[in-house]
Design a protein around this motif. Structure first.
Motif, PDB file in Angstrom:
ATOM      1  N   VAL A  39      34.998 -39.775   3.557  1.00  0.00           N
ATOM      2  CA  VAL A  39      34.897 -41.095   2.943  1.00  0.00           C
ATOM      3  C   VAL A  39      33.454 -41.591   2.984  1.00  0.00           C
ATOM      4  N   LEU A  40      32.777 -41.414   4.114  1.00  0.00           N
ATOM      5  CA  LEU A  40      31.379 -41.830   4.198  1.00  0.00           C
ATOM      6  C   LEU A  40      30.523 -41.031   3.217  1.00  0.00           C
ATOM      7  N   GLY A  41      30.788 -39.733   3.086  1.00  0.00           N
ATOM      8  CA  GLY A  41      30.059 -38.913   2.118  1.00  0.00           C
ATOM      9  C   GLY A  41      30.291 -39.380   0.700  1.00  0.00           C
ATOM     10  N   LEU A  42      31.532 -39.700   0.372  1.00  0.00           N
ATOM     11  CA  LEU A  42      31.830 -40.202  -0.968  1.00  0.00           C
ATOM     12  C   LEU A  42      31.142 -41.531  -1.220  1.00  0.00           C
ATOM     13  N   LEU A  43      31.151 -42.416  -0.232  1.00  0.00           N
ATOM     14  CA  LEU A  43      30.491 -43.712  -0.410  1.00  0.00           C
ATOM     15  C   LEU A  43      28.986 -43.557  -0.600  1.00  0.00           C
ATOM     16  N   LEU A  44      28.374 -42.607   0.103  1.00  0.00           N
ATOM     17  CA  LEU A  44      26.950 -42.361  -0.103  1.00  0.00           C
ATOM     18  C   LEU A  44      26.683 -41.785  -1.491  1.00  0.00           C
ATOM     19  N   VAL A  45      27.543 -40.906  -1.966  1.00  0.00           N
ATOM     20  CA  VAL A  45      27.386 -40.373  -3.327  1.00  0.00           C
ATOM     21  C   VAL A  45      27.552 -41.490  -4.349  1.00  0.00           C
ATOM     22  N   LEU A  46      28.524 -42.357  -4.146  1.00  0.00           N
ATOM     23  CA  LEU A  46      28.721 -43.479  -5.064  1.00  0.00           C
ATOM     24  C   LEU A  46      27.529 -44.430  -5.045  1.00  0.00           C
ATOM     25  N   LEU A  47      26.973 -44.667  -3.857  1.00  0.00           N
ATOM     26  CA  LEU A  47      25.784 -45.511  -3.753  1.00  0.00           C
ATOM     27  C   LEU A  47      24.603 -44.873  -4.484  1.00  0.00           C
ATOM     28  N   GLY A  48      24.431 -43.580  -4.313  1.00  0.00           N
ATOM     29  CA  GLY A  48      23.371 -42.876  -5.017  1.00  0.00           C
ATOM     30  C   GLY A  48      23.549 -42.946  -6.521  1.00  0.00           C
ATOM     31  N   CYS A  49      24.775 -42.801  -6.985  1.00  0.00           N
ATOM     32  CA  CYS A  49      25.042 -42.919  -8.421  1.00  0.00           C
ATOM     33  C   CYS A  49      24.762 -44.337  -8.918  1.00  0.00           C
ATOM     34  N   ALA A  50      25.149 -45.329  -8.133  1.00  0.00           N
ATOM     35  CA  ALA A  50      24.906 -46.716  -8.538  1.00  0.00           C
ATOM     36  C   ALA A  50      23.412 -47.014  -8.595  1.00  0.00           C
ATOM     37  N   LEU A  51      22.645 -46.488  -7.621  1.00  0.00           N
ATOM     38  CA  LEU A  51      21.192 -46.701  -7.653  1.00  0.00           C
ATOM     39  C   LEU A  51      20.550 -46.001  -8.842  1.00  0.00           C
ATOM     40  N   ARG A  52      21.116 -44.902  -9.265  1.00  0.00           N
ATOM     41  CA  ARG A  52      20.548 -44.154 -10.388  1.00  0.00           C
ATOM     42  C   ARG A  52      20.969 -44.749 -11.732  1.00  0.00           C
ATOM     43  N   LEU A  53      22.221 -45.180 -11.853  1.00  0.00           N
ATOM     44  CA  LEU A  53      22.723 -45.645 -13.146  1.00  0.00           C
ATOM     45  C   LEU A  53      22.257 -47.059 -13.487  1.00  0.00           C
ATOM     46  N   ARG A  54      22.354 -47.985 -12.537  1.00  0.00           N
ATOM     47  CA  ARG A  54      21.892 -49.373 -12.688  1.00  0.00           C
ATOM     48  C   ARG A  54      22.494 -50.081 -13.903  1.00  0.00           C
TER      49      ARG A  54
END
Length: 135
Positions: free
Chosen positions: A47-62
């Protein structure tokens, strides 16, 4: 370095860290000796790994729509993963799929007999009603 460059670097760090945690969770599922250890690996680092991936995607997509979708995916994962892990553990305990010699404390042992009786269809022992207290 511009703000876009900083956000892209943070996104890359989050994506790599999330991917490493997810890989570690997958390896742990294959290597851990017991159901409870595997459940922990399936719930916590995944779950923590998924949340970090989602955060990375959110920072990239904006983008507002994309970020909203990512937040909903993260919230759904946070809501369902602990419940699923709890139900798997609760189901496996009466079937003796857990190595109890690896447990430091077994807080569920007093309840296991009652749950086993419910599963087998045996009647529950009757508990006498408490007598009213006099004043």
């Amino acid at each position: 370095m511009s703000a876009d460059g900083v956000l892209d670097t943070l996104a890359a760090i989050c994506l790599i860290a999330g991917a490493l945690l997810s890989v570690a969770a997958g390896v742990a599922l294959a290597r851990f000796p017991d159901l409870l250890f595997r459940m922990h690996a399936a719930a916590k680092p995944q779950v923590l790994g998924l949340l970090l991936v989602l955060l990375g995607c959110a920072l990239r997509l904006r983008n507002g729509v994309d970020i909203t979708t990512l937040v909903l995916v993260g919230a759904f994962q946070l809501a369902t993963a602990p419940v699923a892990a709890h139900m798997v553990g609760r189901t496996a305990y009466p079937h003796h799929d857990i190595r109890r010699d690896l447990l430091l404390t077994d807080e569920f042992a007093p309840h296991a007999e009652r749950i086993g009786a419910d599963r087998d269809g045996a009647p529950r022992p009757s508990v006498p009603a408490a007598a009213p207290q006099e004043r």
